[in-house]
Design a protein around this motif. Structure first.
Motif, PDB file in Angstrom:
ATOM      1  N   ILE A 140     128.723 140.754  49.180  1.00 49.65           N
ATOM      2  CA  ILE A 140     127.609 140.481  49.602  1.00 49.65           C
ATOM      3  C   ILE A 140     126.822 141.388  50.359  1.00 49.65           C
ATOM      4  CG2 ILE A 140     126.393 138.777  51.069  1.00 49.65           C
ATOM      5  CD1 ILE A 140     129.204 137.272  50.850  1.00 49.65           C
ATOM      6  N   ASP A 141     125.651 141.933  50.276  1.00 48.85           N
ATOM      7  CA  ASP A 141     125.148 142.760  50.654  1.00 48.85           C
ATOM      8  C   ASP A 141     123.496 142.316  51.184  1.00 48.85           C
ATOM      9  OD1 ASP A 141     125.408 146.031  51.398  1.00 48.85           O
ATOM     10  OD2 ASP A 141     123.163 145.367  50.824  1.00 48.85           O
ATOM     11  N   ILE A 142     123.126 142.302  52.464  1.00 47.25           N
ATOM     12  CA  ILE A 142     121.994 141.682  52.971  1.00 47.25           C
ATOM     13  C   ILE A 142     121.251 142.952  53.886  1.00 47.25           C
ATOM     14  CG2 ILE A 142     120.804 139.800  54.209  1.00 47.25           C
ATOM     15  CD1 ILE A 142     123.101 138.254  53.212  1.00 47.25           C
ATOM     16  N   THR A 143     120.188 143.215  53.606  1.00 47.68           N
ATOM     17  CA  THR A 143     119.477 143.944  54.546  1.00 47.68           C
ATOM     18  C   THR A 143     117.977 143.238  54.881  1.00 47.68           C
ATOM     19  OG1 THR A 143     120.011 146.003  53.324  1.00 47.68           O
ATOM     20  CG2 THR A 143     118.104 146.385  54.612  1.00 47.68           C
ATOM     21  N   MET A 144     117.778 143.060  56.162  1.00 51.50           N
ATOM     22  CA  MET A 144     116.810 142.280  56.694  1.00 51.50           C
ATOM     23  C   MET A 144     116.182 143.227  57.555  1.00 51.50           C
ATOM     24  SD  MET A 144     116.723 139.202  55.361  1.00 51.50           S
ATOM     25  CE  MET A 144     115.521 138.660  56.564  1.00 51.50           C
ATOM     26  N   HIS A 145     114.683 142.891  57.627  1.00 49.33           N
ATOM     27  CA  HIS A 145     113.516 143.605  58.617  1.00 49.33           C
ATOM     28  C   HIS A 145     112.734 142.636  59.076  1.00 49.33           C
ATOM     29  CE1 HIS A 145     114.676 147.252  56.376  1.00 49.33           C
ATOM     30  NE2 HIS A 145     114.522 146.659  55.178  1.00 49.33           N
ATOM     31  N   ASP A 146     112.174 143.021  60.528  1.00 49.84           N
ATOM     32  CA  ASP A 146     111.103 142.330  61.184  1.00 49.84           C
ATOM     33  C   ASP A 146     111.694 140.831  61.437  1.00 49.84           C
ATOM     34  OD1 ASP A 146     109.356 144.500  61.352  1.00 49.84           O
ATOM     35  OD2 ASP A 146     108.783 143.704  59.129  1.00 49.84           O
ATOM     36  N   THR A 147     113.200 140.922  61.659  1.00 44.19           N
ATOM     37  CA  THR A 147     113.498 139.686  62.355  1.00 44.19           C
ATOM     38  C   THR A 147     113.300 139.734  63.865  1.00 44.19           C
ATOM     39  OG1 THR A 147     115.712 140.405  62.679  1.00 44.19           O
ATOM     40  CG2 THR A 147     115.449 139.518  60.477  1.00 44.19           C
ATOM     41  N   PRO A 148     113.597 138.358  64.660  1.00 44.63           N
ATOM     42  CA  PRO A 148     113.612 138.587  65.903  1.00 44.63           C
ATOM     43  C   PRO A 148     114.532 139.701  66.409  1.00 44.63           C
ATOM     44  CG  PRO A 148     113.104 136.475  65.500  1.00 44.63           C
ATOM     45  CD  PRO A 148     113.614 137.012  64.232  1.00 44.63           C
ATOM     46  N   ALA A 149     114.023 140.428  67.065  1.00 49.21           N
ATOM     47  CA  ALA A 149     115.072 141.455  67.600  1.00 49.21           C
ATOM     48  C   ALA A 149     116.087 141.085  68.541  1.00 49.21           C
ATOM     49  CB  ALA A 149     114.220 142.785  68.456  1.00 49.21           C
ATOM     50  N   ASN A 150     117.191 142.017  68.639  1.00 51.98           N
ATOM     51  CA  ASN A 150     118.363 141.613  69.720  1.00 51.98           C
ATOM     52  C   ASN A 150     118.859 140.143  69.466  1.00 51.98           C
ATOM     53  OD1 ASN A 150     118.263 144.431  70.712  1.00 51.98           O
ATOM     54  ND2 ASN A 150     116.154 143.732  71.633  1.00 51.98           N
ATOM     55  N   THR A 151     118.893 139.511  68.274  1.00 51.85           N
ATOM     56  CA  THR A 151     119.027 138.062  68.122  1.00 51.85           C
ATOM     57  C   THR A 151     120.021 137.787  67.068  1.00 51.85           C
ATOM     58  OG1 THR A 151     116.880 137.448  69.004  1.00 51.85           O
ATOM     59  CG2 THR A 151     117.961 135.909  67.608  1.00 51.85           C
ATOM     60  N   GLN A 152     121.061 137.425  67.347  1.00 52.28           N
ATOM     61  CA  GLN A 152     122.177 136.655  66.218  1.00 52.28           C
ATOM     62  C   GLN A 152     121.460 135.973  65.107  1.00 52.28           C
ATOM     63  OE1 GLN A 152     126.690 135.736  66.087  1.00 52.28           O
ATOM     64  NE2 GLN A 152     125.280 134.011  66.943  1.00 52.28           N
ATOM     65  N   HIS A 153     121.626 136.443  63.970  1.00 53.76           N
ATOM     66  CA  HIS A 153     120.981 135.544  62.858  1.00 53.76           C
ATOM     67  C   HIS A 153     122.016 135.114  61.764  1.00 53.76           C
ATOM     68  CE1 HIS A 153     117.056 136.795  64.062  1.00 53.76           C
ATOM     69  NE2 HIS A 153     117.449 138.233  64.044  1.00 53.76           N
ATOM     70  N   TRP A 154     122.202 133.696  61.947  1.00 50.37           N
ATOM     71  CA  TRP A 154     122.911 132.930  60.853  1.00 50.37           C
ATOM     72  C   TRP A 154     122.315 133.158  59.541  1.00 50.37           C
ATOM     73  CZ3 TRP A 154     124.716 127.421  62.622  1.00 50.37           C
ATOM     74  CH2 TRP A 154     125.626 127.556  63.986  1.00 50.37           C
ATOM     75  N   GLU A 155     123.211 133.243  58.655  1.00 47.91           N
ATOM     76  CA  GLU A 155     122.725 133.531  57.115  1.00 47.91           C
ATOM     77  C   GLU A 155     123.534 132.799  56.394  1.00 47.91           C
ATOM     78  OE1 GLU A 155     122.209 137.920  56.627  1.00 47.91           O
ATOM     79  OE2 GLU A 155     123.975 138.126  57.164  1.00 47.91           O
ATOM     80  N   HIS A 156     123.349 132.223  55.166  1.00 53.40           N
ATOM     81  CA  HIS A 156     123.916 131.532  54.362  1.00 53.40           C
ATOM     82  C   HIS A 156     123.344 131.024  53.075  1.00 53.40           C
ATOM     83  CE1 HIS A 156     123.754 129.436  58.487  1.00 53.40           C
ATOM     84  NE2 HIS A 156     125.175 129.422  58.317  1.00 53.40           N
ATOM     85  N   PHE A 157     124.143 130.688  52.030  1.00 55.55           N
ATOM     86  CA  PHE A 157     123.347 130.211  50.786  1.00 55.55           C
ATOM     87  C   PHE A 157     123.668 128.821  51.005  1.00 55.55           C
ATOM     88  CE2 PHE A 157     127.391 131.241  47.932  1.00 55.55           C
ATOM     89  CZ  PHE A 157     127.655 129.993  47.614  1.00 55.55           C
ATOM     90  N   HIS A 158     122.584 128.162  50.538  1.00 50.98           N
ATOM     91  CA  HIS A 158     122.328 126.648  50.661  1.00 50.98           C
ATOM     92  C   HIS A 158     122.426 126.171  49.274  1.00 50.98           C
ATOM     93  CE1 HIS A 158     120.838 125.910  54.818  1.00 50.98           C
ATOM     94  NE2 HIS A 158     121.228 127.332  54.853  1.00 50.98           N
ATOM     95  N   GLY A 159     122.748 125.081  49.153  1.00 46.90           N
ATOM     96  CA  GLY A 159     122.708 124.337  47.861  1.00 46.90           C
ATOM     97  C   GLY A 159     123.079 122.954  47.533  1.00 46.90           C
ATOM     98  N   PHE A 160     123.159 122.475  46.540  1.00 43.26           N
ATOM     99  CA  PHE A 160     123.628 121.025  46.102  1.00 43.26           C
ATOM    100  C   PHE A 160     125.125 121.090  45.375  1.00 43.26           C
ATOM    101  CE2 PHE A 160     118.932 120.821  46.082  1.00 43.26           C
ATOM    102  CZ  PHE A 160     118.721 119.884  46.975  1.00 43.26           C
TER     103      PHE A 160
END
Length: 185
Positions: free
Chosen positions: A35-55
């Motif tokens: 799993i490789d994720i690169t994010m930009h322009d998220t709220p700074a200095n904040t922890q970010h939960w990230e997941h895959f969602h589905g049924f």
């Protein structure tokens, strides 16, 4: 190896003041999921939960949009994503195979709102936990969507924004970006 990509686009950007975006890639082999994720322009200095969602069925998940704002408050909160996106399935935290979703071991954005996350996960370990949770061993990545969550406590959310998970309130669970996972090879 089979490769999947999700172009992650902003969600709730007009309300939170940042337009989080990035890309997630998933490389699947017989033994591992990278799993490789690169994010930009998220709220700074904040922890970010990230997941895959589905049924947990063959139904394909879709990214929530303005039509899912069921209470009309202008925010698409976590419960409002469920009819089209399904449930939270696999977390992208320090140990995805443990499938321990509510914790403090997710990526934290730097002062510019950027972060990079990479994990190599044992497919045997992950599918064992996935089967226990969803009665299926097939991750069906092409049927899933990626969500990135989280705004600082300083963001004034109206009481209508729902999404508390255990001791974590809607600031932690508010979706800020999402993307549909597609198979590329």
């Amino acid at each position: 190896m089979t490769k999947y990509i999700a172009e992650i686009k902003p969600l709730n950007a007009d309300k939170i003041g940042t337009a989080a975006h990035g890309q997630a890639t998933f490389d699947l082999t017989a033994d591992h999921l990278t799993i490789d994720i690169t994010m930009h322009d998220t709220p700074a200095n904040t922890q970010h939960w990230e997941h895959f969602h589905g049924f947990p069925t063959e139904k394909a998940a879709q990214v929530a949009g303005p039509a899912q704002d069921a209470n009309g408050d202008g925010y698409i909160d976590l419960p409002e994503t469920e009819p089209v996106s399904g449930t939270t399935m696999v977390p992208f935290n320090d140990d995805p195979a443990a499938m321990d979703i509510p914790n403090d071991k997710y990526p934290v954005a730097d002062k510019n709102g950027d972060y990079h996350y990479t994990r190599v996960v044992s497919l045997a370990d992950l599918t064992k936990k996935f089967k226990a949770a969803f009665n299926d061993t097939d991750l069906n990545l092409a049927q899933r969507v990626v969500y990135v969550h989280g705004v600082p406590d300083s963001v004034n959310l109206p009481a209508t924004v729902a999404g508390a998970v255990g001791p974590y309130d809607a600031h932690v669970t508010l979706p800020i970006a999402a993307g549909k996972i597609i198979k590329v090879d």
